[in-house]
Enzyme design. Structure first.
Site, PDB file in Angstrom:
ATOM      1  N   THR A  93       0.871  -1.185   0.000  1.00 15.94           N
ATOM      2  CA  THR A  93       0.000   0.000   0.000  1.00 15.94           C
ATOM      3  C   THR A  93       0.907   1.234   0.000  1.00 15.94           C
ATOM      4  OG1 THR A  93      -0.037  -0.195   2.396  1.00 15.94           O
ATOM      5  CG2 THR A  93      -1.978  -1.009   1.218  1.00 15.94           C
ATOM      6  N   VAL A 136       6.094  -6.037  12.728  1.00 14.96           N
ATOM      7  CA  VAL A 136       7.423  -6.645  12.886  1.00 14.96           C
ATOM      8  C   VAL A 136       8.509  -5.694  12.405  1.00 14.96           C
ATOM      9  CG1 VAL A 136       6.493  -8.950  12.632  1.00 14.96           C
ATOM     10  CG2 VAL A 136       7.300  -7.726  10.608  1.00 14.96           C
ATOM     11  N   ASN A 144       3.575   3.920  13.891  1.00 17.05           N
ATOM     12  CA  ASN A 144       4.644   4.497  13.070  1.00 17.05           C
ATOM     13  C   ASN A 144       4.618   6.019  13.091  1.00 17.05           C
ATOM     14  OD1 ASN A 144       5.769   2.065  12.458  1.00 17.05           O
ATOM     15  ND2 ASN A 144       4.673   1.817  10.532  1.00 17.05           N
ATOM     16  N   THR A 186      -0.806  -2.425   5.716  1.00 20.23           N
ATOM     17  CA  THR A 186      -1.024  -1.167   6.429  1.00 20.23           C
ATOM     18  C   THR A 186      -1.868  -0.261   5.544  1.00 20.23           C
ATOM     19  OG1 THR A 186       1.166  -1.413   7.403  1.00 20.23           O
ATOM     20  CG2 THR A 186       0.141   0.760   7.556  1.00 20.23           C
ATOM     21  N   GLY A 224      13.869   7.028   6.534  1.00 20.27           N
ATOM     22  CA  GLY A 224      13.661   6.200   5.337  1.00 20.27           C
ATOM     23  C   GLY A 224      12.774   5.013   5.630  1.00 20.27           C
ATOM     24  N   CYS A 238       7.750   2.500   5.685  1.00 19.73           N
ATOM     25  CA  CYS A 238       6.711   2.449   6.728  1.00 19.73           C
ATOM     26  C   CYS A 238       6.612   3.794   7.434  1.00 19.73           C
ATOM     27  CB  CYS A 238       7.052   1.350   7.734  1.00 19.73           C
ATOM     28  SG  CYS A 238       7.389  -0.201   6.931  1.00 19.73           S
ATOM     29  N   TYR A 286      18.418   2.415   4.364  1.00 16.85           N
ATOM     30  CA  TYR A 286      17.631   3.351   5.183  1.00 16.85           C
ATOM     31  C   TYR A 286      17.873   3.183   6.660  1.00 16.85           C
ATOM     32  CZ  TYR A 286      13.902   0.088   6.698  1.00 16.85           C
ATOM     33  OH  TYR A 286      13.185  -0.922   7.285  1.00 16.85           O
ATOM     34  N   LYS A 343      -2.136   0.613  13.895  1.00 19.03           N
ATOM     35  CA  LYS A 343      -0.902   0.356  13.139  1.00 19.03           C
ATOM     36  C   LYS A 343      -0.282   1.666  12.659  1.00 19.03           C
ATOM     37  CE  LYS A 343       2.273  -1.309  10.517  1.00 19.03           C
ATOM     38  NZ  LYS A 343       3.462  -2.040  10.969  1.00 19.03           N
TER      39      LYS A 343
END
Ligand code: SAJ
Length: 440
Positions: free
Chosen positions: A83, A152, A207, A118, A254, A257, A313, A203
């Protein structure tokens, strides 16, 4: 015994499919890439992840995991497709739509569809369910639907898939319970049931929290040098407080996510998600900030050679997606006065030339450390000092022993300590801000 089809055999789908297969399920992996299907059916893997090859081999050799190009009939369908975001920071749900439509003709009474990708809040209920409803099945009673995000850390995927707590978001209670029963076959962490939209937001917020926290650290790193203090010391000491956890500054954020998920909220709530969007462009400005620090370091050297140390990253992985080092490489390449050599021991394939370590250092005028790979801590500054032209090193990750490099004759500049911005750099941010943040 339920059959499970996992659609999307990437860094989440493949480990998930393999773990389910080694826990007794018949698993039909589906991927659009023929080479991925072929590699997996031969017991191989196409991504670097510790322990994954052994797991896939066990799953394939057991006869419980087989990969296919074409969608396969099953009782449970797990969508683990990408996504990504588009250039203008909008969620691209085309892979989710394609995967959902590919299984429409196969769906039957009692099946369960789980979206693991996600996704922006509301995707499962407002985007996926209408597509699945085209099957004619009654959602929530004939066909069960849930969003069960993974959490994860690349590099620890298998361990965390098993041990991390799992948030299970059903479109209704029955969907959540059915999903929990599937994950119960391998998840040792706690499982918490909720609704699909809450699970999506959980989720993304995991992040987003990290991105905002990193932005706070990066803002401190831009302020501290003007006070002649070290941002890393401030963070280290502040984090001694039992309830403070300020993250680390760096040359940018980077990965696919942390640098992506917050935009899913900004896209839906552009007027309200102010801290979230500000954090995104503070972090997206850090490559520019690092570039200005570099230009300031080599300003008196004609035609300087820059050694870019690290391309990925984050440390000890081979993933370069959205890496800030790619942005720095681009900025340096665009500057005709600068010469460039790039070295990263983890990157085997790259569209541009990569140097060996010695060649990268030879006649260098400034070493720019972008990633704190474990290997870099063992570089001997005295040996490097004997082959560079000018002894300058910029450390953007607080990875190098400052005294060792100083004693070897280097001018060491640490991001967050040794570069006070001038007005032009700040003006540049304002320009970027206007450019990046135009309410959608
Ligand atoms: N970074 C900093 N400062 C920090 C931490 C990270 O500048 O203090 C930078 C890193 O250098 C890197 C980027 O941020 O460029 C992202 O690094 P990361 O390790 O935080 O993120 P990912 O993308 O490898 O993994 C994250 C994890 N999320 C959280 O830790 C909340 C992982 O658990 C998620 O599953 C993963 O995103 C994902 O798949 O969403």
């Amino acid at each position: 015994m339920k059959e499970i089809s996992v659609l999307g055999l990437g860094y989440i789908g493949l480990p998930t499919a393999s773990i389910l297969a080694t826990n007794g399920y018949i698993v039909k992996g589906v991927d659009v890439s023929p080479s991925v299907v072929d590699i997996i059916n031969k017991g191989g893997i196409h991504i670097e992840e510790p322990g994954l090859k052994t797991l896939v081999q066990a799953a394939v050799n057991s006869g419980n995991l087989k990969a296919y190009i074409q969608p396969q009939q099953a009782d449970v369908y797990i969508l683990a497709v990408p996504t990504p975001i588009t250039e203008d920071k909008r969620a691209d749900l085309s892979y989710v739509e394609a995967a959902a439509r590919s299984i429409l003709p196969l769906l039957k009474h009692g099946d369960l569809v789980i979206l693991e990708s996600t996704s922006p809040p509301g995707t499962t209920v407002d985007f996926l369910c209408p597509i699945l409803a085209e099957s004619g099945l009654e959602l929530g009673t004939d066909l069960f639907v849930a969003h069960c995000p993974e959490r994860v850390l690349p590099g620890k995927i298998i361990k965390e898939l098993i041990q991390n707590t799992r948030i299970i978001g059903g479109i209704n209670e029955a969907s959540a319970r059915m999903s929990r029963d599937i994950y119960a076959s391998f998840v040792e962490g706690d499982m918490h049931l909720t609704d699909a939209t809450t699970a999506e937001m959980v989720k993304i917020m995991e992040n987003t929290y990290r991105d905002v926290n990193i932005a706070l650290a990066n803002e401190l790193a831009r302020i501290s040098p003007s006070l002649n203090i070290n941002a890393w010391d401030v963070i280290r000491f502040a984090n001694l407080h039992p309830r403070v956890n300020i993250h680390s500054p760096g040359p940018g954020v980077g990965g696919h996510c942390i640098s992506v998920d917050p935009w899913f909220i900004v896209e839906k709530f552009p007027e309200t998600a102010r801290i979230i969007s500000q954090a995104r462009h503070i972090n997206d400005f850090m490559p520019e900030f690092t570039y200005r620090m570099l230009l300031d370091t080599v300003k008196d050297i004609p035609n300087p050679k820059i050694t870019l140390l690290g391309l990925t990253y984050k440390p000890d992985v081979d993933d370069i997606r959205e890496s800030p080092a790619l942005k720095l490489r681009e900025l340096i390449e665009q500057n005709n006065d600068l010469r460039l050599a790039v070295y990263d021991p983890h990157v085997k394939h790259f569209d541009y030339e990569l140097s060996g370590l010695e060649a990268a250092f030879k006649d260098s005028d400034c070493i720019l450390l972008m990633v704190d790979h474990a290997e870099f801590k063992y570089i001997n500054p005295r040996q490097v000092a004997s082959i560079v032209r000018s002894r300058n090193v910029i450390d953007t990750r607080n990875a190098l022993h400052r005294n060792d490099w100083t004693e070897a004759g280097f001018q060491v500049r640490l991001l967050g300590r040794d570069y006070a911005e001038n007005k032009e750099a700040i003006t540049r941010l304002t320009f970027l801000e206007d450019q990046l943040y135009s309410p959608v």
